[in-house]
Design a protein around this motif. Sequence first.
Motif, short mmCIF file in Angstrom:
data_model
loop_
_atom_site.label_atom_id
_atom_site.label_comp_id
_atom_site.label_asym_id
_atom_site.label_seq_id
_atom_site.Cartn_x
_atom_site.Cartn_y
_atom_site.Cartn_z
N VAL A 78 -14.06 -12.27 13.91
CA VAL A 78 -15.38 -12.49 14.53
C VAL A 78 -16.32 -11.31 14.29
O VAL A 78 -17.46 -11.34 14.71
CB VAL A 78 -15.25 -12.68 16.08
N TRP A 79 -15.82 -10.28 13.65
CA TRP A 79 -16.58 -9.04 13.51
C TRP A 79 -17.88 -9.23 12.72
O TRP A 79 -17.98 -10.07 11.82
CB TRP A 79 -15.73 -7.99 12.80
N CYS A 80 -18.89 -8.40 13.02
CA CYS A 80 -20.15 -8.39 12.28
C CYS A 80 -19.87 -7.93 10.84
O CYS A 80 -19.03 -7.06 10.63
CB CYS A 80 -21.15 -7.41 12.89
N PRO A 81 -20.63 -8.49 9.90
CA PRO A 81 -20.46 -8.01 8.52
C PRO A 81 -20.69 -6.49 8.48
O PRO A 81 -21.64 -6.00 9.10
CB PRO A 81 -21.57 -8.75 7.76
N GLY A 82 -19.81 -5.79 7.81
CA GLY A 82 -19.96 -4.35 7.68
C GLY A 82 -19.28 -3.55 8.77
O GLY A 82 -19.24 -2.32 8.73
N CYS A 83 -18.72 -4.22 9.78
CA CYS A 83 -18.03 -3.52 10.87
C CYS A 83 -16.85 -2.73 10.29
O CYS A 83 -16.10 -3.23 9.45
CB CYS A 83 -17.52 -4.52 11.90
N GLY A 84 -16.67 -1.52 10.76
CA GLY A 84 -15.60 -0.66 10.27
C GLY A 84 -14.21 -1.25 10.52
O GLY A 84 -13.24 -0.92 9.83
N GLY A 127 -11.96 -6.05 23.45
CA GLY A 127 -13.05 -5.42 22.72
C GLY A 127 -13.09 -6.02 21.33
O GLY A 127 -12.20 -6.79 20.96
N CYS A 128 -14.14 -5.68 20.56
CA CYS A 128 -14.18 -6.17 19.18
C CYS A 128 -12.92 -5.73 18.45
O CYS A 128 -12.22 -6.52 17.81
CB CYS A 128 -15.39 -5.59 18.46
N SER A 129 -12.64 -4.44 18.54
CA SER A 129 -11.50 -3.86 17.84
C SER A 129 -10.18 -4.50 18.28
O SER A 129 -9.27 -4.71 17.49
CB SER A 129 -11.46 -2.36 18.09
N ASP A 156 -12.46 4.11 16.97
CA ASP A 156 -13.47 4.79 17.77
C ASP A 156 -14.84 4.60 17.14
O ASP A 156 -15.13 5.12 16.07
CB ASP A 156 -13.11 6.28 17.88
N ASN A 157 -15.70 3.82 17.82
CA ASN A 157 -17.08 3.64 17.34
C ASN A 157 -18.08 4.24 18.31
O ASN A 157 -19.28 4.01 18.20
CB ASN A 157 -17.39 2.16 17.07
N ARG A 158 -17.56 4.96 19.28
CA ARG A 158 -18.41 5.67 20.25
C ARG A 158 -19.42 4.73 20.93
O ARG A 158 -20.54 5.14 21.24
CB ARG A 158 -19.11 6.85 19.57
N PRO A 181 -17.20 2.63 12.25
CA PRO A 181 -18.59 2.42 12.64
C PRO A 181 -18.87 1.04 13.24
O PRO A 181 -18.35 0.03 12.77
CB PRO A 181 -19.37 2.56 11.33
N CYS A 182 -19.70 1.04 14.29
CA CYS A 182 -20.26 -0.20 14.83
C CYS A 182 -21.64 -0.33 14.20
O CYS A 182 -22.60 0.31 14.67
CB CYS A 182 -20.36 -0.13 16.35
N VAL A 183 -21.71 -1.15 13.16
CA VAL A 183 -22.97 -1.20 12.41
C VAL A 183 -24.09 -1.87 13.21
O VAL A 183 -25.26 -1.68 12.93
CB VAL A 183 -22.78 -1.92 11.05
N THR A 184 -23.71 -2.64 14.21
CA THR A 184 -24.71 -3.38 14.97
C THR A 184 -25.36 -2.53 16.06
O THR A 184 -26.57 -2.48 16.18
CB THR A 184 -24.08 -4.65 15.57
S1 SF4 Z 1 -17.82 -3.10 16.83
FE1 SF4 Z 1 -19.99 -3.38 16.47
S2 SF4 Z 1 -20.12 -3.98 14.34
FE2 SF4 Z 1 -18.03 -4.24 14.94
S3 SF4 Z 1 -17.90 -6.35 15.54
FE3 SF4 Z 1 -18.30 -5.19 17.37
S4 SF4 Z 1 -20.51 -5.21 17.59
FE4 SF4 Z 1 -20.05 -5.84 15.51
#
Ligand code: SF4
Lengths: 579, 277
Positions: B21-27, B56-58, B126-128, B205-208
Amino acid sequence: MNTAKEALESISLAIIGSGGAGAMTAGGILLEAAGKSGWHGMMNRSVGPQIRGGEAAALLRFANHPVACMSETYDLLIAIDWKNANRFAAEMPLKSDGLIIADPSAGDVPVEVSGSGATIVEIPIKDLADSIPGGRENMIATGIAAGFIGLSVDHLMAVIAASLASKGEKAITASRACVELGMEYATKQKRTFTISHPRKLESGRWLITGNEAIGLGAIRGGVRFAAAYPITPATEVLEWLAPSLAEVGGALLQAEDELASINMAIGASYGGLPSITATSGPGLSLMLESLGLATAAEVPLVVVDVMRVGPSTGIATKSEQSDLNIAVYGMHGDAPHVVVAPLTVADCLYTAQWAVHLAEAMQVPVVVLSDQSLGQARVLMEKPANLAFFAKRKVWDDAGEQPYMRYAITADGVSPMALPGTAGGQYTADGLTHSPRGTPSTRSVDQESQMQKRHDKVANFEYGSHWGLIEGDGDTVILTWGSITGPAREAIRALAAEGINVKLVAMRLILPFPLDDLMASLEGAKRILVVEQNHTGQFFRHVKSHTDLPGEVRQFHRPGPHLIGAAEISRHIRDWVKS
Amino acid sequence: MNAPTTKQFKDSDYKSDINPVWCPGCGDFHVLMSTTKALSSLGVPPENVAVISGIGCSSRIPAYTNCYGFHGVHGRSLALAAGLKVARPDLTVLAMSGDGDGFSIGGNHFLHACRRNIDMTYVVMDNRVYGMTKGQPSPTTEPDWDSALSPGGTGLSPFHPLVVALASGANFVAREFSGDIKGTAKTLVEAINHPGFSFVEILSPCVTFRPDEKEWKNTVHKAVVEPTDDPARAARRIMTDDGMNTGILYRGNRAPYRNKVTGKGSDPSVLEAMFEV
Ligand code: SF4
Ligand SMILES: Cc1ncc(C[n+]2csc(CCOP(=O)(O)OP(=O)(O)O)c2C)c(N)n1
């Protein structure tokens, strides 16, 4: 000097002393010796809030029949000293024909105690102990108690010798001298009593606490992992399990808090091991979110709540039945799970073993609602038979259906569970709404069908006759649950002697609600008294939310710490029936 | 620690067919890649690996692997993983989550997992920032980072996970950057092989919500010193670096947690003797 001892069906006595006086040790010795004499009995304790050096009282009851609760009045009170005794007095009211054994050197008998009208017998406990090299006052008190109630010195010494084995011959000799001296003083008294017609037993006796019985039941049921965070009055479940699990090849993990302990147990169970954790109200409150996780992810788990007085920190050392609401209704979302309650100390073994069986068979969390009055009471029970409940989880192996669907919709709602290490069974257990495969989903069809599956497996399970206990008959019924079964049973026994027939219906299965079984047991009831130990009548409301009860219904409930007793229950029934 | 088996696995054997489900470019995509790479080079069969997470996303990562997974509740991945590893010492156990999951709501478990030193590996992406809840400051966020929840910044000094891990007794401590897939995979192999509790912080990185973190690829740099087995030295180095220093920073030699399920023991009936009168 007395000639014949008065024979009683039941004798209650209390030994009190400040912390360190050894009242509890004396009580333990007497109870075990009584077991060797073929008596039944139980012991509870009353302790103050001090960690050490506070007051302690051993409350004992002996009988010629199995007992499941303490008496409300006492025949004999032995005071090693009177420090803080006023705090105890209300908990152990003496019969007016009872006896108070007091050491004149300990000062006057406090008015709270002497006000009972019981006869004061002076015995110089301290001087007697001092007259024996290495003598201890609690051993004199043990001898006095044994002399009054007619326990044999041989049985006492067998127990003392075993417990002092590591202390050496000298300590045993000193104890024997104390016990004999105490007995000599007691048997000289005008009024002594004993238990009438103790039944000789074939099967042998066990001496066990409710908390230990929970632990043993769990291990018998197949539990091999426990996670633990200490809390009164549940700690002894965990402390008993630690070495016992190691003995049977399992392990206990001490957690940093209850958020961790429940998750450790879930993790171990996910790995295939039947798992348990035990706590009390404050800990159960912390565990609720993860209890929901176990429900949604369908992980078998047993959570024992040894209830104490709440809310908040409440009274940690005292009993109450006030966690029914959170155990049943505490989770967010619709979370079908199971709640059971042991009825007596002996039943803790049975109910814990059954709980493991239910958890494993349905892949569901099961909450066991015990309480302090069961958990910390020590009873003599007949050696229990081995039960047929053991953990049987429906496990997927690579011969199973392919591709593997962890949450497949099945006829009974239970889906085979792959255990890590099984090739082809990889899946992700999830608290997110998921598809049959386990993939997170936001579709209503998945939410509805998975919800229904989890509901069905619990609702349609065959609980059999274990749902509750029905004793006696008649159109007057005492309806109760958990630890109130003991005093209710006793009340019914007393009423029967007066010619009043009362039926007991005690529920062991609290959730899912055993509606049909309960209604069948209440058929023809004209009067139903619902009894429970909490302020708001949580059990009554729970019952009412499922059904209207037949006949006229009354409630009797109050919060802890003042335990509901048999005489109060029988008074309610007597007044009602006679009015 | 698992001995490599003879059977060879490809990276793709550890990847599931579920689309993240992650955003494109998410670390986190890169963390998934380095994880599958590490597992295939270890050669441990996918069914013998368990990936445990929180929320969480991660923490979505378990389902994207072809291993056994558990996506638990927010903050409790380490407790789930600890129970599993004690019950099943034969498994390779990875706990993987985010900085909010691991250091905020799960912070207490982090301390005690380090102390307990159970043989498993903890990976924090860790995307802070709290990504999943759309951009709130986490314990590792800079004090002046502006957000709707903490306008003008929190004013709080960031949590120092590597130093906290050292002080709490973790047996292996490393920092990696998600964009360095090869380097991260290599470190993960070492972390998994190292006995006891291994902690790897992956800057991901959290690119969003933190587009500024796209710059990380230019600011990270490899540690120039050898890992030490002296926690005080390691801590001093980490406290004085710029937070962008990657590589294995500490390798300890504390004995891992011993108390585990053996499956071999007496019949439960032996426990009954203590109750007999
Ligand atoms: S961590 Fe940031 S970039 Fe990655 S999926 Fe979540 S919101 Fe999107
Ligand atoms: C008990 C609880 N509180 C709050 C939340 C909401 N929540 C979901 S994810 C999350 C933060 C995740 O941040 P992080 O761990 O850093 O992961 P990321 O999304 O950045 O990868 C929060 C607060 C929750 N799921 N559960």
